[in-house]
Design a protein around this motif. Structure first.
Motif, PDB file in Angstrom:
ATOM      1  N   LYS A  35      11.437   5.176 -17.517  1.00 52.33           N
ATOM      2  CA  LYS A  35      12.294   5.156 -16.533  1.00 52.33           C
ATOM      3  C   LYS A  35      11.902   4.440 -15.156  1.00 52.33           C
ATOM      4  N   HIS A  36      10.623   4.664 -14.820  1.00 52.71           N
ATOM      5  CA  HIS A  36       9.996   4.333 -13.747  1.00 52.71           C
ATOM      6  C   HIS A  36       9.888   2.631 -13.701  1.00 52.71           C
ATOM      7  N   ALA A 239      -4.253  -4.774 -17.403  1.00 50.43           N
ATOM      8  CA  ALA A 239      -4.461  -4.874 -15.964  1.00 50.43           C
ATOM      9  C   ALA A 239      -4.662  -3.223 -15.364  1.00 50.43           C
ATOM     10  N   PHE A 240      -5.542  -3.308 -14.465  1.00 53.24           N
ATOM     11  CA  PHE A 240      -5.609  -2.263 -13.457  1.00 53.24           C
ATOM     12  C   PHE A 240      -5.944  -2.878 -11.938  1.00 53.24           C
ATOM     13  N   MET A 241      -5.139  -2.306 -11.258  1.00 56.53           N
ATOM     14  CA  MET A 241      -5.069  -2.927  -9.641  1.00 56.53           C
ATOM     15  C   MET A 241      -5.234  -1.831  -8.737  1.00 56.53           C
ATOM     16  N   GLU A 318       1.592   4.214 -10.149  1.00 58.49           N
ATOM     17  CA  GLU A 318       1.089   3.212  -8.963  1.00 58.49           C
ATOM     18  C   GLU A 318       0.911   1.918  -9.714  1.00 58.49           C
ATOM     19  N   GLN A 319       0.347   1.743 -10.931  1.00 55.94           N
ATOM     20  CA  GLN A 319       0.199   0.558 -11.505  1.00 55.94           C
ATOM     21  C   GLN A 319       1.584  -0.074 -11.814  1.00 55.94           C
ATOM     22  N   LEU A 323       2.756  -3.615 -10.280  1.00 52.18           N
ATOM     23  CA  LEU A 323       3.604  -4.777 -11.201  1.00 52.18           C
ATOM     24  C   LEU A 323       4.747  -5.097 -10.590  1.00 52.18           C
ATOM     25  N   GLY A 324       5.679  -4.103 -10.284  1.00 53.26           N
ATOM     26  CA  GLY A 324       7.022  -4.468 -10.105  1.00 53.26           C
ATOM     27  C   GLY A 324       7.047  -5.001  -8.752  1.00 53.26           C
ATOM     28  N   GLN A 325       6.299  -4.795  -7.619  1.00 53.25           N
ATOM     29  CA  GLN A 325       6.576  -5.216  -6.286  1.00 53.25           C
ATOM     30  C   GLN A 325       5.590  -6.357  -5.995  1.00 53.25           C
TER      31      GLN A 325
END
Length: 394
Positions: A35-36, A239-241, A318-319, A323-325
């Motif tokens: 959903k997120h 990925a990890f950011m 948060e990951q 990705l989305g932003q």
């Protein structure tokens, strides 16, 4: 292009707290994650299929139907549907039902999985894994396209006058990706049917996947589906950011070191050098994945693995926000630049319906009274041949 998440549904100990989440917690969390993903502007959520601990996703259609009911535009998919150990009849019916319930917001990826013991658990022989994949998909492909099927193969009882129900939504089969880590025969299978090919692109160097994708593109053209550039390709990724790269490295290292999938292997630095795993800032992820087109050509789907290795839910969300932003909007623009006009968009149900019917209304199968015996009778449906063509031509 479509961007999204893929989950392998692992339940892994958090190395910072020493706690392992329960199955119930991980199942609830994966719904929150999906959903997120939609809220963050991603397009796809895909989940794998496993039948053993430490994984929970033994029934992906149930999970995906629940997620589809709580989302509005998210496309739900699988990161593996086991074509080898599932009965193709069961796959045909379960995923057609998911297609109806999601309003066409679904597709699926066929694979053989990576758990050898699953074969005897379902009465299959692992030594026949590849022949099973080929024969089972041959039957599945027909079950979604023919109202009445006669079939005799090596690995299951024969079918005589069998109809898989429900028929696919709008009488259009779900789009299928064939996933492979190392098997050229699966790339060949995807090309033969004109389906999509998904390269896992997680645990091997790029040169390995380049060979598989190149083979698929060449054989796609060989079978007359279009040019090599028009073949439908998807890629996995990891990925990890964090806002700065050193924080990302410091935060992810304990999870990398402790996770069974990574543990006792190359160092995190070596692994990120050899594979597409990118641990760093959002810009580093953008740079790494914008370059994928240079290796593999223009492609249609990019999925990221983020909910694994014991990462707590807060960190996973948060990951997704990164990705989305920060990442996906830029990648959309970068990968659209200079994209040839003949390269197709990612497949959707609406596009497949349009390709089949044009401006005409799609078929909606309406059954006659039937007792399950189509051997001696005609079609079990009321549709006329003049309206929709014979079953053999659909």
């Amino acid at each position: 292009m479509q961007f999204g998440l893929m989950s392998v549904s692992d339940i892994t100990r958090n190395p910072l707290t020493g706690e392992t989440p329960s199955e119930a917690q991980r199942i609830r969390d994966v719904v929150t994650i999906a959903k997120h993903a939609e809220d963050a502007g991603l397009d796809v959520f895909a989940i794998g299929e496993h039948h053993n601990p430490p994984f929970f996703s033994s029934s992906p259609t149930t999970t995906l139907a629940y997620i589809a009911a709580q989302t509005e535009r998210l496309l739900v998919s699988t990161s593996t549907t086991l074509i080898t150990t599932n009965d193709p009849v069961r796959i045909a019916e379960d995923y057609a039902m998911l297609q109806h319930l999601s309003g066409g917001r679904m597709d699926l990826m066929m694979g053989r999985g990576n758990t050898g013991p699953v074969y005897p658990w379902f009465g299959k022989d692992i030594r026949q894994g590849l022949p099973l994949a080929i024969e089972n998909y041959q039957l599945l492909h027909r079950l979604w396209r023919e109202d009445v099927v006669d079939f005799e193969g090596k690995f299951r009882t024969a079918l005589n006058g069998f109809t898989s129900t429900p028929r696919p939504l709008d009488d259009v089969a779900p789009f299928v990706w064939h996933g492979s880590i190392r098997t050229p025969e699966i790339a060949e299978q995807a090309a033969y049917y004109g389906d999509g090919f998904f390269a896992n692109n997680i645990f091997w160097p790029k040169e390995h996947y380049q060979r598989l994708i190149s083979l698929y593109r060449q054989r796609y053209a060989h079978y007359g589906h279009g040019t090599p550039e028009q073949a439908i390709v998807g890629l996995g990724g990891q990925a990890f950011m964090a806002k700065n790269s050193q924080d990302a490295i410091d935060q992810f290292r304990p999870f990398f070191n402790a996770a069974p999938v990574y543990g006792n292997g190359p160092s995190m630095e070596d692994f990120t050098e050899m594979t597409p795993l990118t641990v760093g800032s959002p810009q580093q992820v953008i740079d790494r994945y914008a370059a994928m087109r240079d290796y593999y050509g223009d492609y249609q789907r990019q999925l990221f693995l983020v909910d694994h290795a014991g990462l707590p839910l807060k960190m996973v969300l948060e990951q997704i926000d990164f990705l989305g932003q920060d990442v996906v909007p830029v990648l959309r623009r970068e990968l659209q630049k200079n994209r040839p006009a003949n390269v197709p968009d990612a497949p959707t149900h609406a596009a497949l319906v349009k390709a089949k019917y044009g401006d005409k209304a799609p078929r909606q199968p309406r059954p006659n009274a039937n007792r399950g015996d189509n051997v001696t009778g005609g079609s079990p449906y009321q549709d006329t041949e003049s309206a929709f063509g014979s079953a053999a031509n659909r």
